[in-house]
Write a protein that holds these residues in place. Structure first.
Motif, PDB file in Angstrom:
ATOM      1  N   ARG A   1      10.732  41.611 131.872  1.00  0.00           N
ATOM      2  CA  ARG A   1      11.593  42.748 131.724  1.00  0.00           C
ATOM      3  C   ARG A   1      11.285  43.843 132.893  1.00  0.00           C
ATOM      4  NH1 ARG A   1       9.792  42.066 126.237  1.00  0.00           N
ATOM      5  NH2 ARG A   1       8.148  43.703 126.718  1.00  0.00           N
ATOM      6  N   ASP A   2      10.519  43.519 133.767  1.00  0.00           N
ATOM      7  CA  ASP A   2      10.198  44.465 135.016  1.00  0.00           C
ATOM      8  C   ASP A   2      11.378  44.245 135.929  1.00  0.00           C
ATOM      9  OD1 ASP A   2       9.212  46.066 136.942  1.00  0.00           O
ATOM     10  OD2 ASP A   2       7.374  45.254 137.194  1.00  0.00           O
ATOM     11  N   PRO A   3      12.077  45.075 136.272  1.00  0.00           N
ATOM     12  CA  PRO A   3      13.339  45.037 137.291  1.00  0.00           C
ATOM     13  C   PRO A   3      12.530  44.919 138.769  1.00  0.00           C
ATOM     14  CG  PRO A   3      13.316  47.222 136.431  1.00  0.00           C
ATOM     15  CD  PRO A   3      12.235  46.485 135.736  1.00  0.00           C
ATOM     16  N   ASP A   4      11.540  45.413 138.993  1.00  0.00           N
ATOM     17  CA  ASP A   4      10.770  45.586 140.379  1.00  0.00           C
ATOM     18  C   ASP A   4       9.998  44.281 140.648  1.00  0.00           C
ATOM     19  OD1 ASP A   4      12.196  47.955 140.670  1.00  0.00           O
ATOM     20  OD2 ASP A   4      10.507  49.051 139.973  1.00  0.00           O
ATOM     21  N   ARG A   5       9.666  43.446 139.623  1.00  0.00           N
ATOM     22  CA  ARG A   5       8.873  42.399 139.866  1.00  0.00           C
ATOM     23  C   ARG A   5       9.330  41.249 141.264  1.00  0.00           C
ATOM     24  NH1 ARG A   5      12.491  40.273 135.953  1.00  0.00           N
ATOM     25  NH2 ARG A   5      13.287  38.314 136.573  1.00  0.00           N
ATOM     26  N   PRO A   6       8.550  40.981 142.015  1.00  0.00           N
ATOM     27  CA  PRO A   6       8.562  40.156 143.204  1.00  0.00           C
ATOM     28  C   PRO A   6       9.241  38.754 142.581  1.00  0.00           C
ATOM     29  CG  PRO A   6       6.529  40.885 143.082  1.00  0.00           C
ATOM     30  CD  PRO A   6       6.861  41.386 141.823  1.00  0.00           C
ATOM     31  N   PRO A   7       9.585  38.179 143.790  1.00  0.00           N
ATOM     32  CA  PRO A   7      10.454  36.853 143.179  1.00  0.00           C
ATOM     33  C   PRO A   7       9.597  35.854 142.955  1.00  0.00           C
ATOM     34  CG  PRO A   7      10.678  37.391 145.618  1.00  0.00           C
ATOM     35  CD  PRO A   7      10.186  38.570 145.007  1.00  0.00           C
ATOM     36  N   SER A   8       9.838  34.987 142.004  1.00  0.00           N
ATOM     37  CA  SER A   8       8.933  33.541 141.878  1.00  0.00           C
ATOM     38  C   SER A   8       9.583  32.516 142.373  1.00  0.00           C
ATOM     39  CB  SER A   8       8.879  33.581 140.185  1.00  0.00           C
ATOM     40  OG  SER A   8       8.318  34.652 139.619  1.00  0.00           O
ATOM     41  N   THR A   9       8.596  31.413 142.737  1.00  0.00           N
ATOM     42  CA  THR A   9       9.149  30.219 143.261  1.00  0.00           C
ATOM     43  C   THR A   9       9.108  29.079 142.227  1.00  0.00           C
ATOM     44  OG1 THR A   9       6.587  29.557 143.963  1.00  0.00           O
ATOM     45  CG2 THR A   9       8.224  30.808 145.455  1.00  0.00           C
ATOM     46  N   LEU A  10       8.745  29.588 140.873  1.00  0.00           N
ATOM     47  CA  LEU A  10       8.723  28.632 139.840  1.00  0.00           C
ATOM     48  C   LEU A  10       9.163  29.316 138.531  1.00  0.00           C
ATOM     49  CD1 LEU A  10       7.852  25.412 139.214  1.00  0.00           C
ATOM     50  CD2 LEU A  10       5.840  26.638 138.306  1.00  0.00           C
ATOM     51  N   ARG A  11      10.068  28.621 137.950  1.00  0.00           N
ATOM     52  CA  ARG A  11      10.370  29.311 136.640  1.00  0.00           C
ATOM     53  C   ARG A  11      10.562  28.556 135.462  1.00  0.00           C
ATOM     54  NH1 ARG A  11      13.137  33.971 135.231  1.00  0.00           N
ATOM     55  NH2 ARG A  11      14.489  33.997 133.296  1.00  0.00           N
ATOM     56  N   LEU A  12       9.892  29.080 134.296  1.00  0.00           N
ATOM     57  CA  LEU A  12       9.940  28.168 133.157  1.00  0.00           C
ATOM     58  C   LEU A  12      11.361  28.527 132.416  1.00  0.00           C
ATOM     59  CD1 LEU A  12       8.436  27.090 130.571  1.00  0.00           C
ATOM     60  CD2 LEU A  12       8.087  29.461 129.642  1.00  0.00           C
ATOM     61  N   PRO A  13      12.089  27.111 132.182  1.00  0.00           N
ATOM     62  CA  PRO A  13      13.349  27.007 131.759  1.00  0.00           C
ATOM     63  C   PRO A  13      13.448  27.823 130.367  1.00  0.00           C
ATOM     64  CG  PRO A  13      12.580  24.906 131.971  1.00  0.00           C
ATOM     65  CD  PRO A  13      11.460  25.893 132.534  1.00  0.00           C
ATOM     66  N   GLY A  14      14.689  27.810 129.865  1.00  0.00           N
ATOM     67  CA  GLY A  14      14.834  28.195 128.289  1.00  0.00           C
ATOM     68  C   GLY A  14      14.933  29.487 127.988  1.00  0.00           C
ATOM     69  N   GLY A  15      14.916  30.444 128.977  1.00  0.00           N
ATOM     70  CA  GLY A  15      15.050  31.944 128.668  1.00  0.00           C
ATOM     71  C   GLY A  15      13.816  32.573 127.826  1.00  0.00           C
ATOM     72  N   ARG A  16      14.125  33.284 127.061  1.00  0.00           N
ATOM     73  CA  ARG A  16      13.018  33.870 125.948  1.00  0.00           C
ATOM     74  C   ARG A  16      12.709  32.857 124.868  1.00  0.00           C
ATOM     75  NH1 ARG A  16      12.168  39.390 125.622  1.00  0.00           N
ATOM     76  NH2 ARG A  16      11.888  38.939 123.187  1.00  0.00           N
ATOM     77  N   LEU A  17      13.486  31.624 124.897  1.00  0.00           N
ATOM     78  CA  LEU A  17      13.371  30.950 123.547  1.00  0.00           C
ATOM     79  C   LEU A  17      11.944  30.172 123.928  1.00  0.00           C
ATOM     80  CD1 LEU A  17      14.274  29.814 120.834  1.00  0.00           C
ATOM     81  CD2 LEU A  17      15.425  28.270 122.201  1.00  0.00           C
ATOM     82  N   THR A  18      11.820  29.656 124.961  1.00  0.00           N
ATOM     83  CA  THR A  18      10.552  28.791 125.260  1.00  0.00           C
ATOM     84  C   THR A  18       9.556  29.411 125.296  1.00  0.00           C
ATOM     85  OG1 THR A  18      11.908  27.452 126.915  1.00  0.00           O
ATOM     86  CG2 THR A  18       9.847  26.926 127.107  1.00  0.00           C
ATOM     87  N   PRO A  19       8.951  30.781 125.728  1.00  0.00           N
ATOM     88  CA  PRO A  19       7.667  30.994 125.466  1.00  0.00           C
ATOM     89  C   PRO A  19       7.649  31.532 124.158  1.00  0.00           C
ATOM     90  CG  PRO A  19       9.287  32.603 126.841  1.00  0.00           C
ATOM     91  CD  PRO A  19       9.742  30.955 126.623  1.00  0.00           C
ATOM     92  N   VAL A  20       8.556  31.950 123.297  1.00  0.00           N
ATOM     93  CA  VAL A  20       8.514  32.430 122.042  1.00  0.00           C
ATOM     94  C   VAL A  20       8.184  31.191 121.171  1.00  0.00           C
ATOM     95  CG1 VAL A  20       9.743  33.190 119.876  1.00  0.00           C
ATOM     96  CG2 VAL A  20       9.977  34.212 122.152  1.00  0.00           C
ATOM     97  N   LEU A  21       8.823  29.964 121.177  1.00  0.00           N
ATOM     98  CA  LEU A  21       8.263  28.767 120.614  1.00  0.00           C
ATOM     99  C   LEU A  21       7.002  28.234 120.853  1.00  0.00           C
ATOM    100  CD1 LEU A  21      11.553  26.523 121.106  1.00  0.00           C
ATOM    101  CD2 LEU A  21      10.676  27.684 118.866  1.00  0.00           C
ATOM    102  N   GLY A  22       6.534  28.510 122.271  1.00  0.00           N
ATOM    103  CA  GLY A  22       5.234  28.233 122.652  1.00  0.00           C
ATOM    104  C   GLY A  22       4.175  29.201 122.018  1.00  0.00           C
ATOM    105  N   ILE A  23       4.578  30.293 121.882  1.00  0.00           N
ATOM    106  CA  ILE A  23       3.584  31.307 121.085  1.00  0.00           C
ATOM    107  C   ILE A  23       3.400  30.856 119.410  1.00  0.00           C
ATOM    108  CG2 ILE A  23       3.241  33.633 120.129  1.00  0.00           C
ATOM    109  CD1 ILE A  23       4.439  34.439 122.831  1.00  0.00           C
ATOM    110  N   ALA A  24       4.710  30.536 118.920  1.00  0.00           N
ATOM    111  CA  ALA A  24       4.651  30.049 117.411  1.00  0.00           C
ATOM    112  C   ALA A  24       3.763  28.882 117.286  1.00  0.00           C
ATOM    113  CB  ALA A  24       6.017  29.928 117.069  1.00  0.00           C
TER     114      ALA A  24
END
Length: 479
Positions: A406-429
């Motif tokens: 959600r931080d618009p000023d975050r530096p760019p990442s070279t790796l990204r977890l696919p699935g948008g918000r759903l994947t981390p939410v499912l992981g937490i669950a």
């Protein structure tokens, strides 16, 4: 007059001194292969070589599905770590990033919980190594062997990141070779057999009650044990500030690590369950009862017990070595952020956080001493706290990722977890569900009972000791 809080800025370029003076900077000396082997050294431990029987006894052959699910959760956490740490390869890793994204208390508590989990783990591994040594020399006092191994592990960590990386690479390679040899021998026994032993095939997967002999629910109940076989993947992210090229090295190391762990665990356990009935494997505890001994003995390897004992001795020392590395870096970041005594944030001229390493060594010696003196009566509670720590860390990593994005000023990442918000939410669950099953699994029940009180103690410590001092001196974000 108070001033408005400032948004933390991105970290300085690699190798730049960003603090007052140069006495708190880590040195970049790890390559991608060393980073991957560092994580492998922590995650590939006695849980496979000796402790697989506990998981198999709960779910039978269906434990393969449990390990596959555990690997999937570990992959989600690994990609979450990679997305954040490749953008911010800061000291303190996910703990520092959590402090920026979720607030100072999150950064304070999760690093102390993780440090405690590591210290307990190192203490248990050093005591285990001492016990394995007595397999050959039973007259050696346990305390003397513990001191020798503790000194060796501490010495390797205190000499510099390059020497540490080389040592850990060798130890991890020995473990990996042992697992590969185990799988190859197993495949030979399954497919071809030996002159005096017919091929077993995979019939043992479905005999003795079927593939799911304890019912479908057992597949998830055993996750409370299985999940911690993958604990240690976060060490790759902890090592990122000392990587020669953090972004690409972290991306490659995490992918390689999760793939190797999945193949090693699933391959070794699948072979084990095909060669031996699961009812026999589930009773294997200790070096003599290890499935590795049975497999090597079946293949006609001389002194199978001694070979396995050597492997588990190396396994314990490798895990202790890797975890002390992470503990020293976590304590160093806590000192640098004034969450611990400021002196612990210092490094040597060669970029080694020696004070933090030595302080962590005293901590694991204390836990080792408790184990040697009182056994499970005291150490069981400490180990449960360490177990709770891993679940808490992984959940915090995924929560931090949601805030980080959600931080618009975050530096760019070279790796990204696919699935948008759903994947981390499912992981937490999934992680919360694993934590909840602890009330039904004896190995996890104590962890459920000590975890929340431990968080309350940390909250009180932060409110009484840390927060007033930080208000007085002003907040200085971690780097």
């Amino acid at each position: 007059m108070t001033t408005a809080p400032r948004r933390p800025t991105a970290p300085a370029a690699p190798g730049t001194n960003v603090g007052p003076g140069a006495g708190n900077e880590l040195r970049r000396g790890l390559g991608r292969r060393q980073m991957a082997l560092l994580g492998l050294g922590s995650a590939l431990g006695t849980g496979l070589f000796l402790g697989a029987g506990a998981a198999i006894s709960v779910a039978g052959p269906a434990v393969l599905l449990s390990y596959a699910a555990g690997a999937l959760i570990a992959l989600v956490v690994a990609y979450a770590l990679g997305e954040m740490v490749s953008a911010l390869p800061v000291r303190g890793s996910f703990g520092t990033i959590a402090g920026r994204a979720l607030g100072p208390f999150a950064g304070f508590s999760i690093r102390w919980i993780y440090w405690t989990a590591l210290i307990v783990g190192i203490g248990s591994e050093v005591v285990a190594a001492a016990i394995y040594l007595r397999f050959w020399w039973p007259e050696v006092p346990l305390w003397a062997a513990v001191l020798v191994f503790a000194a060796a592990v501490t010495g390797v960590n205190a000499t510099g990141v390059r020497n540490f990386g080389t040592t850990e690479s060798v130890l991890s390679a020995i473990k990996a070779f042992a697992v590969v040899a185990f799988i190859v021998i197993g495949v030979v026994l399954i497919v071809f057999g030996l002159p005096d032993r017919p091929a077993t095939g995979i019939g043992n997967w479905t005999e003795h009650g079927g593939f799911v002999p304890e019912g479908p629910m057992a597949i998830w109940l055993v996750m409370a044990i299985v999940l911690f076989s993958f604990a240690g993947i976060e060490l790759v992210a902890v090592s990122a500030p000392e990587a020669k090229d953090p972004g690409p090295a972290l991306r490659g190391a995490l992918r390689t690590l999760v793939l190797r762990l999945t193949l090693f665990y699933l391959g070794a356990i699948a072979v084990m369950l095909a060669v031996l009935p699961w009812t026999e494997v589930s009773g294997g505890h200790g070096t003599e009862g290890s499935p590795f001994v049975t497999m090597f003995a079946a293949a006609g390897i001389p002194a199978a017990a001694s070979v396995t004992n050597f492997v588990v001795l190396v396994t314990a020392l490798s895990a202790a070595n890797a975890n002390l590395y992470a503990a020293g870096r976590m304590l160093h970041s806590l000192g640098d952020d004034r969450f611990a005594p400021r002196a612990l944030g210092a490094t040597t001229a060669h970029g080694v956080p020696r004070r933090a390493i030595l302080c962590s060594a005293l901590g694991f010696l204390a836990t080792a001493g408790l184990t040697a003196l009182f056994g499970a009566r005291v150490f069981g509670v400490l180990l449960a706290l360490g177990t709770f720590g891993i679940v808490a860390v992984w959940i915090t990593v995924l929560l931090t990722l949601l805030a980080f994005r959600r931080d618009p000023d975050r530096p760019p990442s070279t790796l990204r977890l696919p699935g948008g918000r759903l994947t981390p939410v499912l992981g937490i669950a999934a992680l919360l569900s694993v934590y909840a099953t602890g009330f039904y699994v004896p190995e996890m029940r104590t962890a459920c009972l000590v975890g929340v009180p431990a968080l309350l103690v940390l909250a009180a410590a932060y409110a009484l000791l840390v927060r007033p001092r930080r208000k007085t001196r002003g907040h200085r974000p971690g780097r």
